[in-house]
Write an enzyme that holds these catalytic residues in place. Structure first.
Site, PDB file in Angstrom:
ATOM      1  N   ASP A 480     138.004   8.894  67.554  1.00  7.63           N
ATOM      2  CA  ASP A 480     137.178   7.697  67.592  1.00  7.63           C
ATOM      3  C   ASP A 480     136.160   7.742  68.737  1.00  7.63           C
ATOM      4  O   ASP A 480     136.280   8.543  69.677  1.00  7.63           O
ATOM      5  CB  ASP A 480     138.066   6.457  67.730  1.00  7.63           C
ATOM      6  CG  ASP A 480     137.525   5.263  66.955  1.00  7.63           C
ATOM      7  OD1 ASP A 480     136.309   5.244  66.670  1.00  7.63           O
ATOM      8  OD2 ASP A 480     138.311   4.354  66.647  1.00  7.63           O
ATOM      9  N   ASP A 550     134.150   0.432  59.576  1.00  3.10           N
ATOM     10  CA  ASP A 550     135.259  -0.453  59.925  1.00  3.10           C
ATOM     11  C   ASP A 550     135.399  -1.591  58.922  1.00  3.10           C
ATOM     12  O   ASP A 550     136.431  -2.261  58.885  1.00  3.10           O
ATOM     13  CB  ASP A 550     135.036  -1.046  61.324  1.00  3.10           C
ATOM     14  CG  ASP A 550     135.504  -0.115  62.426  1.00  3.10           C
ATOM     15  OD1 ASP A 550     136.160   0.895  62.123  1.00  3.10           O
ATOM     16  OD2 ASP A 550     135.214  -0.393  63.607  1.00  3.10           O
TER      17      ASP A 550
END
Length: 762
Positions: A480, A550
């Protein structure tokens, strides 16, 4: 060879399967003569004429020689200050303190194959017969700078890859490179629209088009990341082109940092397209004897509309950009604990989730954020890559071993490029983050960014990550990157090199990824950046899949995934089913719709399975089994976008997306249809399929929404099974009929909002 040089005419011909790219030499100048449909014989008569224009400046050595005006010519690599007033492809400041340069042809080399770019990701050949490369060597007669323009022409792809190398041949003089493009290309007209992929966090890569107008139109990222807001890609789309017809020229940059992609229409309606590193906050000190190499630009030609461009990018990027064991290997079905538990978990919770996941056939369990340091929220511990013993007192290996014992693979979340001010690492090395001297530091998501331009930082990260992978037998890593770097400076490089740090950051990141992927070739790496904030070809080179967004809402994902699919392969799009109401937009959608939309790429779940009803768990079990059946086709088949609200008929009242993936041998195809809203008394859709074997017969197999079916049975106990399926299951029909006549798709979004079916050649 696909590259030929006509010495008599001083012309280079670069031939892809469907196009010819022409470069001509004139009085040492390197000019562009068109990127067109394949041309077997070229006379030059149809190229831009050499003529003068009023008030145009002309270099002294060719003044009056052929009425040659630099400001109206098509150039291969335009420079500043020599009569061309459009945007240059290079700006270099030398001993005179000006940006004026003029690079003239010296020589060239043509060879089979393709060289790697040192320190940078790029496409590659498996053998030298796949492509040919042209290197044009140019020299500025009044400075110490040389430029090499590198073109690789693919024999089986309508693609040309370009990059630029600038070298300082001086033994003492330094130059400042303030602007250096990977590719520059002048089109003779402006009858195009500019297509870009734009958005924001949680709504990335929406397709935006606008007609070209006089002046500059551009997209860029200044965020030291390719960004959620813009993708490092543009296309020029012929104004008469469509999804399947007309000419399209794609430009994609294999880079993960700040970029610019621009199209300038001049006073004579010629269009200059450039793509490369963003000149903002960039200046490279090119010292004596040194060279600088730009990232690679991948240019694709299509005479079959956006569909042809997409299929070229997909095939090229999937097979000649992605690397390693996983590039063409089917990807496991994932359960990620993030939306199920967030930071609140222990071993009992994790194993309970894993047991349920195993019972429905899921193959990979991923432990997300919160397993390290003292991480109980997003305000601490990034950089402290040791186990949080308060949550996991028996260590991470207990979790890994427990997952493996259950017959599943185990994955782990990292955010290696970040550091929290509240961390042991920051307290020990406060200088390791990007920062501007004594200025206060700029936080994003309560965190700072590690300075990957430093070798000691890269070494630290390799050591810590490698130790965890080795000790715990990690099968998968979610990498990430939850904020864009700011304060892009450090206390290591001298003042005159501070504007190199943004690019050096990515050279450090690429070096780290090269080390880790070579050291652990069996690990499946997935890129993530607050979702899709770094979905670019540079990351794809190291990690064959990327968390698409997301935002996991099924209806939001339709447009996000459609835009992503213009350039990036289905196998690269990581797509999950999440809970309702959706955690990003609060919307309720059926489980079948969520499943069908997520099956557009690599598939998984991000929700608490233990909170679902028996109907929902039964449907998930059915979805998992179904996806295993269609997985190879869904991930690696040729993609056709059949319908979209973007291209719908103005009189149609249905808003739907439909897409199809077809195996290379045409033996199987998967078709998905998703409605964006339910309409009363709607029209039905005639869906013409593509890419099938017209001589073959196909059997149709459907996936129904099991939970919806069971629910509807409570209200309509006498309804026949066929009423729950839009396409009759088991029907046999010819490929010619499916493509030339099509299937009538009955609009019943109230039954779940989507349908999916498999075609198998009989």
């Amino acid at each position: 060879m696909s590259i030929k040089f006509d010495e008599e005419k001083s012309v280079f011909f670069l031939n892809t399967p469907s196009s010819t790219y022409i470069i001509r030499l004139y009085c040492g100048r390197v000019l562009h003569a068109g990127w067109v449909h394949s041309v077997a014989n070229w006379s030059g008569v149809c190229s831009t004429p050499l003529f003068d224009r009023s008030f145009a400046a002309v270099p002294e050595d060719i003044h009056g020689k052929a009425d040659f005006s630099p400001d109206v010519q098509q150039w291969e690599f335009p420079t500043a200050g020599r009569g061309d007033t459009r945007v240059p492809a290079i700006e270099a400041i030398g001993k005179e303190g000006t940006v004026e340069t003029e690079f003239l042809y010296e020589s060239h080399k043509i060879y089979s194959g393709k060289k790697a770019l040192e320190g940078l990701p790029a496409t590659y050949t498996l053998n030298d017969d796949e492509a040919d490369t042209l290197e044009l060597y140019l020299k500025d007669p009044d400075s110490d700078l040389q430029i090499t323009l590198v073109y690789t022409v693919w024999k089986n792809f309508d693609a040309i890859c370009r990059h630029t190398v600038v070298k300082n041949t001086s033994t003492s003089q330094s130059y400042k490179i303030e602007n250096l493009m990977s590719a520059s290309l002048d089109f003779a007209g402006s009858n195009y629209s500019l297509l870009q992929l734009s958005g924001a966090h949680a709504r990335e890569r929406h397709i935006v088009t606008r007609p070209l107008v006089p002046g500059m139109q551009s997209v860029e990222s200044r965020r030291t990341a390719s960004s959620h807001q813009q993708n490092p890609f543009i296309a020029l789309v012929e104004n008469t082109a469509s999804e399947t017809t007309g000419d399209v020229f794609g430009f994609s940059l294999v880079y993960s940092g700040s970029f610019t992609a621009r199209a300038e229409v001049d006073q004579y309606n010629m269009t200059r397209v450039q793509i490369g590193i963003n000149p903002f906050n960039f200046c490279w000190q090119l010292k004596a004897g040194e060279s600088f190499c730009t990232p690679e630009a991948v240019m694709v030609f299509s005479d079959k509309g956006l569909e042809g461009m997409t299929q070229t990018y997909h095939s090229l990027y999937r097979t000649r950009l992605c690397r390693g064991e996983w590039k063409e290997k089917i990807r496991p079905i994932v359960i990620n604990n993030w939306e199920a538990t967030y930071f609140d978990f222990n071993s009992e919770k994790l194993f309970k989730l894993a047991d349920t996941a195993k019972s429905v056939g899921i193959e990979l369990f991923v432990l997300d954020d919160g397993w390290f340091g003292k991480r109980n929220d997003d305000r601490s511990s990034l950089g402290d890559w040791f186990v949080n013993k308060e949550k996991l007192p028996n260590g991470l290996k207990e979790i890994s071993d427990g997952i493996h014992t259950r017959g599943m693979k185990f994955g782990l979340w990292f955010e290696p490029e970040m550091i929290s001010p509240d961390s042991d690492l920051y307290r020990a090395h406060p200088d390791w983050c990007l920062h501007c001297g004594k200025r206060s530091r700029t936080l994003g998501r309560h965190q700072l960014v590690l300075d990957l331009s430093r070798k000691d930082v890269v070494d630290y990260l390799e050591e810590k990550i490698s130790a965890i992978i080795s000790e715990c037998g990690i099968d998968y890593i979610k990498w990430d990157f939850n904020r864009s770097p700011s304060d892009v400076a450090n206390e290591v490089l001298p003042q005159e090199q501070q504007m190199e740090i943004s690019h050096r950051f990515y050279l450090g990141l690429y070096n780290l990824l090269e080390r880790l992927t070579n050291r652990f070739p069996k690990v499946l790496f997935e890129s993530c950046a607050g979702g899709g904030g770094r979905f670019d070809p540079g990351m794809l080179y190291y990690m064959p899949q990327t968390w698409t967004s997301d935002n996991t809402d099924a209806l939001s994902r339709l447009s996000i995934q459609e835009g992503t699919s213009l350039v990036y392969p289905c196998s690269a799009m990581s797509c999950h089913v999440s809970a309702v109401p959706n955690h990003q937009v609060g919307r309720f959608t059926s489980l079948s719709l969520r499943g069908h939309v997520a099956m557009a790429g690599t598939f998984g779940y991000e929700l608490d399975l233990n909170r679902l009803s028996e109907f929902e768990l039964a449907e998930i079990k059915e979805q998992v089994a179904w996806y295993k059946e269609i997985r190879h086709t869904a991930q690696f088949g040729t993609l056709y976008r059949l319908k979209s609200p973007r291209t719908k008929n103005a009189f149609a009242d249905s808003e739907l997306y439909a897409w199809q993936t077809v195996e290379e041998d045409k033996s199987r195809a998967v078709v998905t249809v998703a409605w964006t809203f339910a309409e009363a008394n709607p029209s039905h859709e005639l869906l013409k399929l593509k890419g099938l074997d017209k001589e073959a017969t196909y059997k149709i197999k459907s996936l129904g929404g099991l939970s919806i079916k069971l629910m509807l049975r409570q209200f309509f106990p006498g309804m026949p099974d066929d009423e729950f399926y839009i396409v009759p299951d088991g029907t046999e029909v010819s490929g010619a009929e499916l493509m030339n006549i099509g299937l009538w798709i009955v609009n019943r979004p109230a039954y779940g909002g989507s349908l999916q079916f498999l075609l198998e050649r009989v």
